[in-house]
Design an enzyme around this catalytic site. Structure first.
Site, mmCIF file in Angstrom:
data_model
loop_
_atom_site.group_PDB
_atom_site.id
_atom_site.type_symbol
_atom_site.label_atom_id
_atom_site.label_comp_id
_atom_site.label_asym_id
_atom_site.label_seq_id
_atom_site.Cartn_x
_atom_site.Cartn_y
_atom_site.Cartn_z
ATOM 1 N N HIS A 127 0.849 -1.222 -0.060
ATOM 2 C CA HIS A 127 0.088 -0.018 0.041
ATOM 3 C C HIS A 127 0.947 1.399 -0.219
ATOM 4 O O HIS A 127 0.669 2.191 -0.858
ATOM 5 C CB HIS A 127 -0.891 -0.006 1.364
ATOM 6 C CG HIS A 127 -1.543 1.204 1.475
ATOM 7 N ND1 HIS A 127 -2.951 1.769 0.827
ATOM 8 C CD2 HIS A 127 -1.301 2.447 1.982
ATOM 9 C CE1 HIS A 127 -3.270 2.845 1.204
ATOM 10 N NE2 HIS A 127 -2.324 3.173 1.987
ATOM 11 N N GLU A 128 1.838 1.287 0.986
ATOM 12 C CA GLU A 128 2.815 2.494 0.720
ATOM 13 C C GLU A 128 3.354 2.626 -0.289
ATOM 14 O O GLU A 128 3.687 3.858 -0.781
ATOM 15 C CB GLU A 128 3.730 2.345 2.146
ATOM 16 C CG GLU A 128 3.094 2.413 3.693
ATOM 17 C CD GLU A 128 2.037 3.507 3.763
ATOM 18 O OE1 GLU A 128 1.916 4.210 3.107
ATOM 19 O OE2 GLU A 128 1.146 3.223 4.495
ATOM 20 N N HIS B 82 1.431 4.350 -2.943
ATOM 21 C CA HIS B 82 1.483 5.919 -2.678
ATOM 22 C C HIS B 82 2.730 6.606 -3.487
ATOM 23 O O HIS B 82 2.697 7.352 -4.167
ATOM 24 C CB HIS B 82 1.764 6.335 -1.488
ATOM 25 C CG HIS B 82 0.366 6.296 -0.670
ATOM 26 N ND1 HIS B 82 -0.723 6.727 -1.178
ATOM 27 C CD2 HIS B 82 0.120 5.592 0.667
ATOM 28 C CE1 HIS B 82 -1.521 6.697 -0.381
ATOM 29 N NE2 HIS B 82 -1.134 6.071 0.565
ATOM 30 N N HIS C 289 3.030 9.031 -6.846
ATOM 31 C CA HIS C 289 3.835 10.167 -6.927
ATOM 32 C C HIS C 289 4.590 10.108 -8.076
ATOM 33 O O HIS C 289 4.893 11.043 -8.675
ATOM 34 C CB HIS C 289 4.732 10.163 -5.852
ATOM 35 C CG HIS C 289 5.563 11.374 -5.494
ATOM 36 N ND1 HIS C 289 6.737 11.517 -4.614
ATOM 37 C CD2 HIS C 289 5.287 12.625 -5.975
ATOM 38 C CE1 HIS C 289 7.079 12.678 -4.911
ATOM 39 N NE2 HIS C 289 6.252 13.431 -5.648
HETATM 40 ZN ZN LIG Z 1 -2.053 5.343 2.513
#
Ligand SMILES: [Zn+2]
Length: 227
Positions: A96-97, A100, A104
């Protein structure tokens, strides 16, 4: 200010948030028992590489549920349980991270909007409570200007928590798609990862709904005071 309607609203929001975080904690404890043989850090490494991202570092940070992506430092920050954990919960959070980080790298619109809101929202959130408090006091004597300013400030923080929703759901969607296609997890573990990320996203849904509810409440008070 200690309006019964407001107390019900806040009480309901607190109850919902307690239920969600409780479920989240239970599911994470359960899925931490499903061993995968690959650590969260290794999952993150593999996922970033799969997307051709070479300028993001994966670091271990202290605390629990402290996992986050830092777009300024370009770091995927994983809590120790996730960084070193070789289980489904750790894999889900790590992916999940990285979701991100992929957002980006690909300049995903909702993430850009969210980042653009950060400076404004951090100022707004610092003064919103005091402005609303003074606003409600003044509104009782017929002056609604300060309450109006408080509502505008509060609306900024609400907008921020609403814009957070697509960002969070999209990061989980990217994480699950990659976990599935890379076969990092088996079929059953994939379903567990999906469930873990669902409950993680629900905490943001509850926060956004609570914020919207409060905003409507202040707007309602404003309309009433103007009459
Ligand atoms: Zn998150």
């Amino acid at each position: 200010m200690m309006d019964p309607f407001y107390l019900i609203l806040i009480g309901g929001a607190m109850l919902a948030s307690w239920l969600v975080s409780n479920t989240l904690r239970r599911r994470f404890a359960e899925y931490s028992q499903s061993q995968t043989g690959v650590t969260g850090a290794q999952i993150a490494e593999r996922m970033l590489r799969a997307f051709g991202i070479n300028d993001v570092r994966i670091v271990s940070v202290p605390g629990q549920l402290t996992d986050h992506y830092d777009p300024l430092k370009k770091t995927v920050n994983l809590s120790q349980d996730v960084y070193y954990g070789a289980n489904v919960a750790a894999a889900a959070v790590a992916a999940h991270e990285c979701g991100h980080a992929v957002q980006h790298a690909q300049a995903y619109a909702a993430l850009r909007l969210r980042s653009a809101l950060v400076p404004m929202v951090s100022i707004a959130s610092r003064m919103v409570q005091i402005v609303l408090l003074i606003g409600l006091i003044l509104a009782a004597s017929g002056s609604v200007i300060v309450l109006g300013i408080g509502i505008v400030l509060f609306a900024m923080t609400t907008l921020f928590s609403v814009v957070t929703l697509p960002v969070e759901f999209d990061a989980s969607r990217r994480a699950l798609a990659w976990l599935g296609q890379s076969q990092a997890l088996g079929g059953l573990d994939q379903r567990k990862a999906k469930n873990a990320l669902f409950w993680a996203a629900m905490t943001y849904v509850v926060a956004a709904l609570a914020s919207l509810g409060q905003l409507l409440y202040y707007v309602f008070r404003f309309m009433n005071a103007r009459r």
